[in-house]
Design a protein around this motif. Sequence first.
Motif, PDB file in Angstrom:
ATOM      1  N   SER A   1       0.835  -1.199   0.000  1.00 56.89           N
ATOM      2  CA  SER A   1       0.000   0.000   0.000  1.00 56.89           C
ATOM      3  C   SER A   1       0.867   1.245   0.000  1.00 56.89           C
ATOM      4  CB  SER A   1      -0.917   0.018   1.230  1.00 56.89           C
ATOM      5  OG  SER A   1      -1.682   1.214   1.265  1.00 56.89           O
ATOM      6  N   GLN A   2       0.415   2.251  -0.731  1.00 62.88           N
ATOM      7  CA  GLN A   2       1.111   3.535  -0.770  1.00 62.88           C
ATOM      8  C   GLN A   2       0.448   4.564   0.147  1.00 62.88           C
ATOM      9  OE1 GLN A   2       3.993   3.762  -2.512  1.00 62.88           O
ATOM     10  NE2 GLN A   2       3.595   1.576  -2.884  1.00 62.88           N
ATOM     11  N   ARG A   3      -0.613   4.158   0.832  1.00 61.22           N
ATOM     12  CA  ARG A   3      -1.382   5.102   1.647  1.00 61.22           C
ATOM     13  C   ARG A   3      -0.800   5.185   3.063  1.00 61.22           C
ATOM     14  NH1 ARG A   3      -5.973   7.013  -0.456  1.00 61.22           N
ATOM     15  NH2 ARG A   3      -6.432   7.816   1.627  1.00 61.22           N
ATOM     16  N   ALA A   4      -0.479   6.403   3.486  1.00 60.53           N
ATOM     17  CA  ALA A   4       0.054   6.610   4.832  1.00 60.53           C
ATOM     18  C   ALA A   4      -1.001   6.292   5.898  1.00 60.53           C
ATOM     19  CB  ALA A   4       0.529   8.051   4.995  1.00 60.53           C
TER      20      ALA A   4
ATOM     21  N   GLY B   1      -1.463  -1.699  -4.412  1.00 60.58           N
ATOM     22  CA  GLY B   1      -2.118  -0.442  -4.747  1.00 60.58           C
ATOM     23  C   GLY B   1      -3.546  -0.370  -4.235  1.00 60.58           C
ATOM     24  N   PRO B   2      -4.417   0.399  -4.916  1.00 65.32           N
ATOM     25  CA  PRO B   2      -5.801   0.581  -4.482  1.00 65.32           C
ATOM     26  C   PRO B   2      -6.576  -0.732  -4.352  1.00 65.32           C
ATOM     27  CG  PRO B   2      -5.233   2.226  -6.123  1.00 65.32           C
ATOM     28  CD  PRO B   2      -4.079   1.264  -6.066  1.00 65.32           C
ATOM     29  N   ALA B   3      -6.282  -1.696  -5.231  1.00 66.37           N
ATOM     30  CA  ALA B   3      -6.985  -2.983  -5.145  1.00 66.37           C
ATOM     31  C   ALA B   3      -6.650  -3.675  -3.826  1.00 66.37           C
ATOM     32  CB  ALA B   3      -6.610  -3.871  -6.329  1.00 66.37           C
ATOM     33  N   PHE B   4      -5.382  -3.618  -3.435  1.00 65.49           N
ATOM     34  CA  PHE B   4      -4.989  -4.195  -2.148  1.00 65.49           C
ATOM     35  C   PHE B   4      -5.656  -3.441  -1.012  1.00 65.49           C
ATOM     36  CE2 PHE B   4      -2.457  -3.820   1.681  1.00 65.49           C
ATOM     37  CZ  PHE B   4      -2.237  -5.139   2.028  1.00 65.49           C
ATOM     38  N   ASP B   5      -5.653  -2.126  -1.080  1.00 63.89           N
ATOM     39  CA  ASP B   5      -6.194  -1.307   0.005  1.00 63.89           C
ATOM     40  C   ASP B   5      -7.642  -1.679   0.315  1.00 63.89           C
ATOM     41  OD1 ASP B   5      -3.757  -0.016  -0.032  1.00 63.89           O
ATOM     42  OD2 ASP B   5      -4.482   1.694  -1.206  1.00 63.89           O
ATOM     43  N   ARG B   6      -8.444  -1.763  -0.735  1.00 62.33           N
ATOM     44  CA  ARG B   6      -9.860  -2.081  -0.524  1.00 62.33           C
ATOM     45  C   ARG B   6     -10.035  -3.514  -0.027  1.00 62.33           C
ATOM     46  NH1 ARG B   6     -13.794   1.085  -1.651  1.00 62.33           N
ATOM     47  NH2 ARG B   6     -15.222  -0.684  -1.776  1.00 62.33           N
ATOM     48  N   MET B   7      -9.291  -4.447  -0.611  1.00 54.75           N
ATOM     49  CA  MET B   7      -9.409  -5.841  -0.192  1.00 54.75           C
ATOM     50  C   MET B   7      -8.984  -6.004   1.268  1.00 54.75           C
ATOM     51  SD  MET B   7      -7.684  -9.279  -1.884  1.00 54.75           S
ATOM     52  CE  MET B   7      -7.962  -8.606  -3.525  1.00 54.75           C
ATOM     53  N   PHE B   8      -7.911  -5.332   1.636  1.00 53.41           N
ATOM     54  CA  PHE B   8      -7.437  -5.405   3.024  1.00 53.41           C
ATOM     55  C   PHE B   8      -8.506  -4.910   3.983  1.00 53.41           C
ATOM     56  CE2 PHE B   8      -5.637  -3.167   6.673  1.00 53.41           C
ATOM     57  CZ  PHE B   8      -4.887  -4.163   7.265  1.00 53.41           C
ATOM     58  N   LEU B   9      -9.076  -3.757   3.694  1.00 53.97           N
ATOM     59  CA  LEU B   9     -10.086  -3.180   4.589  1.00 53.97           C
ATOM     60  C   LEU B   9     -11.332  -4.057   4.670  1.00 53.97           C
ATOM     61  CD1 LEU B   9      -9.761   0.578   3.586  1.00 53.97           C
ATOM     62  CD2 LEU B   9      -9.050  -0.478   5.748  1.00 53.97           C
TER      63      LEU B   9
END
Length: 209
Positions: free
Chosen positions: A64-67, A140-148
């Motif tokens: 993820s690139q999101r802080a 990326g964004p796909a990981f971020d949403r799946m993780f959440l």
Amino acid sequence: MKAGWITLALGALLAAVPAPDAAAQTRTTAAAPRHTDADVRFVRMMIGHHQQALDMAALVPTRSQRADLRLLAERIDVSQRDEMATMHRWLQAHGAPAMDAHAGHGGAHASHDGAADSSHADMPGMATPEQMAALAAASGPAFDRMFLELMIRHHEGALQMVAELFASEGGGQEPSIFALANEVDADQRMEIGRMQALLEGPLSPTAPR
């Protein structure tokens, strides 16, 4: 004569003082909540449940690139490690060995006989091996949403486990277990709120890119 009278008076006074009620003391001790088999089962299972959350959180820094998501993963890691340490100490203090935290949690670990521990595999909210593999392969964004999405479901499973503990006969009444279960419940609810805010805000499909 006067000294003799004082001695008699003191003797009568002491005789009037009621002796400690041994039976009452026994009843008080017996009335103190004791841990149950449900408590031991809850702690053992929650250790395995928390371990999968740690495994999921460990994927975040490289995918993820999101802080904000990285900070969330760090908070999950710290809070659940602390709770796991408390649970291990509780099991040790009560003479109950811990189960393999990785057994059947959806990763590559299994029990000593080579088969996944079904009690862990059946815990509510646990990600399947396929879901864990897909999460590890995403970025990326796909990981971020799946993780959440997976972590929210995972946390909701922990809330269900707490509810089931308190619904069991005598479960969750021993003071340290009562405190632990409530801490787990409060932490999971707070983190669910944070994750839902991310999914509905910056990670929403309609959010500006």
